[in-house]
Design an enzyme around this catalytic site. Structure first.
Site, PDB file in Angstrom:
ATOM      1  N   CYS A   1      67.191  38.339  47.566  1.00 49.62           N
ATOM      2  CA  CYS A   1      65.836  39.226  47.493  1.00 49.62           C
ATOM      3  C   CYS A   1      65.750  39.409  48.841  1.00 49.62           C
ATOM      4  O   CYS A   1      65.185  40.178  49.335  1.00 49.62           O
ATOM      5  CB  CYS A   1      64.748  38.343  46.818  1.00 49.62           C
ATOM      6  SG  CYS A   1      65.057  37.739  44.939  1.00 49.62           S
TER       7      CYS A   1
ATOM      8  N   CYS B   1      66.975  41.954  51.242  1.00 51.43           N
ATOM      9  CA  CYS B   1      66.020  43.370  51.738  1.00 51.43           C
ATOM     10  C   CYS B   1      64.997  43.442  51.981  1.00 51.43           C
ATOM     11  O   CYS B   1      64.213  44.007  52.758  1.00 51.43           O
ATOM     12  CB  CYS B   1      66.314  44.345  50.466  1.00 51.43           C
ATOM     13  SG  CYS B   1      68.146  44.823  49.873  1.00 51.43           S
ATOM     14  N   HIS B   2      64.173  42.288  51.223  1.00 50.73           N
ATOM     15  CA  HIS B   2      62.585  42.319  51.150  1.00 50.73           C
ATOM     16  C   HIS B   2      62.142  41.255  52.387  1.00 50.73           C
ATOM     17  O   HIS B   2      60.891  41.174  52.415  1.00 50.73           O
ATOM     18  CB  HIS B   2      62.134  41.626  49.927  1.00 50.73           C
ATOM     19  CG  HIS B   2      62.373  42.771  48.791  1.00 50.73           C
ATOM     20  ND1 HIS B   2      62.001  44.195  48.740  1.00 50.73           N
ATOM     21  CD2 HIS B   2      63.387  42.642  47.795  1.00 50.73           C
ATOM     22  CE1 HIS B   2      62.475  44.670  47.757  1.00 50.73           C
ATOM     23  NE2 HIS B   2      63.307  43.977  46.970  1.00 50.73           N
TER      24      HIS B   2
ATOM     25  N   CYS C   1      66.328  45.388  40.504  1.00 51.91           N
ATOM     26  CA  CYS C   1      66.926  45.007  41.758  1.00 51.91           C
ATOM     27  C   CYS C   1      68.012  44.061  41.494  1.00 51.91           C
ATOM     28  O   CYS C   1      69.209  44.434  42.371  1.00 51.91           O
ATOM     29  CB  CYS C   1      65.860  44.000  42.619  1.00 51.91           C
ATOM     30  SG  CYS C   1      64.999  44.909  43.904  1.00 51.91           S
TER      31      CYS C   1
ATOM     32  N   CYS D   1      43.938  41.898  18.325  1.00 49.59           N
ATOM     33  CA  CYS D   1      43.698  41.277  19.526  1.00 49.59           C
ATOM     34  C   CYS D   1      42.217  41.171  19.819  1.00 49.59           C
ATOM     35  O   CYS D   1      41.553  40.487  19.986  1.00 49.59           O
ATOM     36  CB  CYS D   1      44.288  42.190  20.883  1.00 49.59           C
ATOM     37  SG  CYS D   1      45.866  42.283  20.606  1.00 49.59           S
TER      38      CYS D   1
ATOM     39  N   CYS E   1      39.683  38.519  18.188  1.00 48.37           N
ATOM     40  CA  CYS E   1      39.236  37.327  18.926  1.00 48.37           C
ATOM     41  C   CYS E   1      38.870  37.517  20.059  1.00 48.37           C
ATOM     42  O   CYS E   1      37.892  36.921  20.504  1.00 48.37           O
ATOM     43  CB  CYS E   1      40.575  36.554  18.738  1.00 48.37           C
ATOM     44  SG  CYS E   1      41.111  35.715  17.146  1.00 48.37           S
ATOM     45  N   HIS E   2      39.586  38.393  20.815  1.00 43.91           N
ATOM     46  CA  HIS E   2      39.099  38.423  22.368  1.00 43.91           C
ATOM     47  C   HIS E   2      38.139  39.350  22.605  1.00 43.91           C
ATOM     48  O   HIS E   2      37.680  39.443  23.992  1.00 43.91           O
ATOM     49  CB  HIS E   2      40.304  38.622  23.007  1.00 43.91           C
ATOM     50  CG  HIS E   2      41.445  37.397  23.067  1.00 43.91           C
ATOM     51  ND1 HIS E   2      41.190  36.294  23.245  1.00 43.91           N
ATOM     52  CD2 HIS E   2      42.575  37.400  22.289  1.00 43.91           C
ATOM     53  CE1 HIS E   2      42.313  35.565  22.984  1.00 43.91           C
ATOM     54  NE2 HIS E   2      42.964  36.188  22.207  1.00 43.91           N
TER      55      HIS E   2
ATOM     56  N   ARG F   1      53.109  35.092  25.944  1.00 42.72           N
ATOM     57  CA  ARG F   1      51.837  34.830  25.399  1.00 42.72           C
ATOM     58  C   ARG F   1      51.278  35.794  24.281  1.00 42.72           C
ATOM     59  O   ARG F   1      51.180  35.286  23.304  1.00 42.72           O
ATOM     60  CB  ARG F   1      50.862  34.852  26.535  1.00 42.72           C
ATOM     61  CG  ARG F   1      49.518  34.331  25.911  1.00 42.72           C
ATOM     62  CD  ARG F   1      49.471  32.927  26.021  1.00 42.72           C
ATOM     63  NE  ARG F   1      48.456  32.183  25.230  1.00 42.72           N
ATOM     64  CZ  ARG F   1      48.252  32.055  23.789  1.00 42.72           C
ATOM     65  NH1 ARG F   1      49.004  32.714  23.181  1.00 42.72           N
ATOM     66  NH2 ARG F   1      47.212  31.446  23.223  1.00 42.72           N
TER      67      ARG F   1
ATOM     68  N   CYS G   1      50.633  34.712  20.392  1.00 41.76           N
ATOM     69  CA  CYS G   1      49.484  35.304  19.669  1.00 41.76           C
ATOM     70  C   CYS G   1      50.076  35.775  18.144  1.00 41.76           C
ATOM     71  O   CYS G   1      49.270  35.776  17.251  1.00 41.76           O
ATOM     72  CB  CYS G   1      48.819  36.131  20.428  1.00 41.76           C
ATOM     73  SG  CYS G   1      47.248  35.687  21.324  1.00 41.76           S
TER      74      CYS G   1
END
Lengths: 287, 109, 139
Positions: A105, A108-109, A140, A203, A206-207, A244, A248
């Site tokens: 990585c 280049c960066h 990349c 979703c 609940c949220h 995650r 759920c």
């Protein structure tokens, strides 16, 4: 006599049973009032006015505000935060040459700090496609390094995305939702409000409708993703957003979309847009 | 567990002679307890870090006997006296015989 | 009759132990661990402090701290775990205090016990009940 302690035990057992019923006990509703300052210097916005596109919620809160004091404290110092060992590991990966092109990585960066701010704008549309941080890393790897793509939620990818997201810690989430992004955002929004699975939950059930309430013994948050990739005490590792989402969906007895699928990428954009203005916390610590 | 184990240690860069400082240490390790079973029902063998020692210029600060009940990615916080300038050495001992070490120098002003 | 919290808990523990044989096995493993550390010596009620959350959000990672001024070593036990031993902290000449913090696994709601061995060979004991919650979707 020991009657008093027994009475207390009964009372708390009743309170516990009430809490199980997915309904607000007044004592547990809402986020707490704690303020997140990391390493005694970096102030994190964990509460702000909801973005204009959001109808169902007036104020948005980081998931940090729903956790216990003990869990919260793990994120207040980078030497308490167990995710930081993995961020350190990713720094080594950053310097490690991999693939047929003989590049790391860093080739280049150079300094990963160059990616300061990147996380706030992701996912974003590039050449008509919605891309996440994970996509950018794998692009990349496969196209410029000649290396194998990393597994979506594998240890290397979750550590690397945590390291890159970490460069934006403290900056406000600010994803584009109009123009090219609009159709992806609309798809994500539709998914957010669509009931799925045997439990027939979206979703939002609940949220949006029940954040601050207890689901069994757990305090429901708004499901914000400004802290991802995030360390979870549950599995003691860095968790990705799509990992995650998958969890759920399994919990509501739905067949999850695949990590990296167009559905989850669109959902990631939409959920990120629900947290516009909250600080990037990556890597956060949650239960 | 030999690969990928990574210590992370917080020690102030300097202190005054005789000062008590706070040290935090964290190391990546699964701490497999020996209590879990795999998907075939076989017990996953115990594989933990069983001892952690912090010393300063060769003298012990703290020596911890660790059991499987220590969480994944073991964390310790404790205090040390710094009588003079020198070097802290932190050592973790793995069940498999591996030893992980981290060192931090501290100046006295 | 005024019972201290600890005595009340002891009564409760006794009742539970009579009802559930496995609990007695665990309790005796704890007794064995205590005996191995103290050699059966008396333990004072004062002299060691254990800080633990009343409710742990996840039993995988429960932060605890022990503090016993003048201690040579402090042993921590989780009485409800399959193996009660957690850790033993031994303090060297350069210890800045006789205290330490760590994060531990608790298999369920239970008493966590800390026993300090003092420089003069005496012992002190304290205990704290930690409730371990089941997760919601957090599991």
């Amino acid at each position: 006599m020991n009657m008093k302690p027994i009475a207390q035990t009964r009372a708390s057992a009743l309170a516990f049973a009430a809490a199980l019923a997915f309904a607000a006990g007044p004592a547990v509703a809402g986020a707490d009032d704690d303020q997140l300052i990391i390493n005694e210097e970096l102030e994190i916005v964990t509460e702000t006015a909801a973005p204009a596109h959001l109808d169902g919620v007036d104020v948005i809160y980081s998931g940090w505000r729903f956790r216990s004091d003990e869990t919260q404290s793990l994120q207040m110092d980078d030497f308490d935060n167990p995710a930081m060992v993995f961020v350190d590991q990713a720094l080594e990966l950053w310097e490690t040459v991999d693939g047929s092109e003989g590049k790391a990585c860093a080739s280049c960066h150079e300094d990963v700090a160059a990616f300061k701010g990147l996380k706030t704008s992701l996912p974003r549309v590039e050449n008509g496609e919605l891309v996440t941080l994970t996509d950018l890393v794998n692009e990349c790897r496969t196209e410029r390094m000649g290396a194998e793509a990393w597994k979506y939620s594998g240890g290397q990818m979750s550590a690397m995305t945590a390291l890159i997201a970490h460069q934006s810690r403290g900056m406000a989430m600010n994803v584009s939702i109009d123009g090219d992004a609009a159709p992806f955002w609309e798809l994500g929004k539709e998914l957010y409000y669509t009931r799925v699975g045997q439990l027939q939950l979206a979703c939002a059930n609940c949220h949006e409708d029940n954040y601050g309430n207890m689901i069994r013994a757990d305090h429901l948050s708004q499901g914000q993703i400004n802290g991802f990739p995030t360390y979870r005490l549950k599995n003691a590792k860095i968790n990705t957003v799509h990992g995650r989402f998958k969890g759920c969906m399994s919990n509501i007895r739905a067949v999850p979309f695949a990590e990296g699928s167009p559905e989850f990428e669109a959902l990631e954009l939409y959920v990120a847009s629900r947290g516009q203005g909250l600080s990037v916390e990556s890597p956060a610590v949650r239960n | 567990m030999a690969s990928g184990v990574k210590p992370r240690v917080k020690v102030p860069k300097s202190a005054s002679a005789g000062e008590t400082i706070t040290i935090k240490t964290l190391i990546s390790h699964t701490m497999e307890s020996g209590q879990r079973k795999d998907s075939d029902g076989n017990v996953i063998p115990r594989s933990i870090i069983n001892r952690f020692v912090a010393s300063f210029n060769g003298e012990t600060v703290i020596d911890v006997k660790m059991e499987p009940a220590i969480s994944t990615n073991p964390f310790f916080e404790f205090e040390a006296k710094v009588p003079e300038a020198g070097e802290f050495v932190f050592t973790w001992y793995d069940d498999d015989g591996d030893v992980y070490e981290a060192k931090k120098s501290i100046a006295v002003n | 009759m005024n019972l201290t919290r600890r005595e009340t808990m002891a009564l409760g523990l006794g009742a539970t132990a009579m009802a559930f044989l496995p609990f007695r096995v665990a309790a005796s493993a704890t007794d064995d661990a205590v005996a191995a550390f103290t050699g059966g010596a008396e333990m004072a009620d004062a002299g060691v402090t254990l800080t633990a959350p009343e409710i742990a959000e996840n039993g995988n990672t429960v932060p605890i701290a022990v503090d016993a001024p003048g201690a040579v070593a402090i042993m921590v036990l989780a009485t409800g775990n399959p193996l009660p031993n957690v850790a033993t902290f031994s303090f060297g000449p350069l210890a800045g205090s006789h205290s330490a913090s760590t994060r531990i696994r608790l298999a369920g709601t239970q008493d966590v016990v800390a026993i300090a061995r003092m420089a003069d060979g005496t012992f002190a004991r304290t205990a704290s009940t930690v409730k371990v919650t089941i997760g919601g979707c957090g599991g």
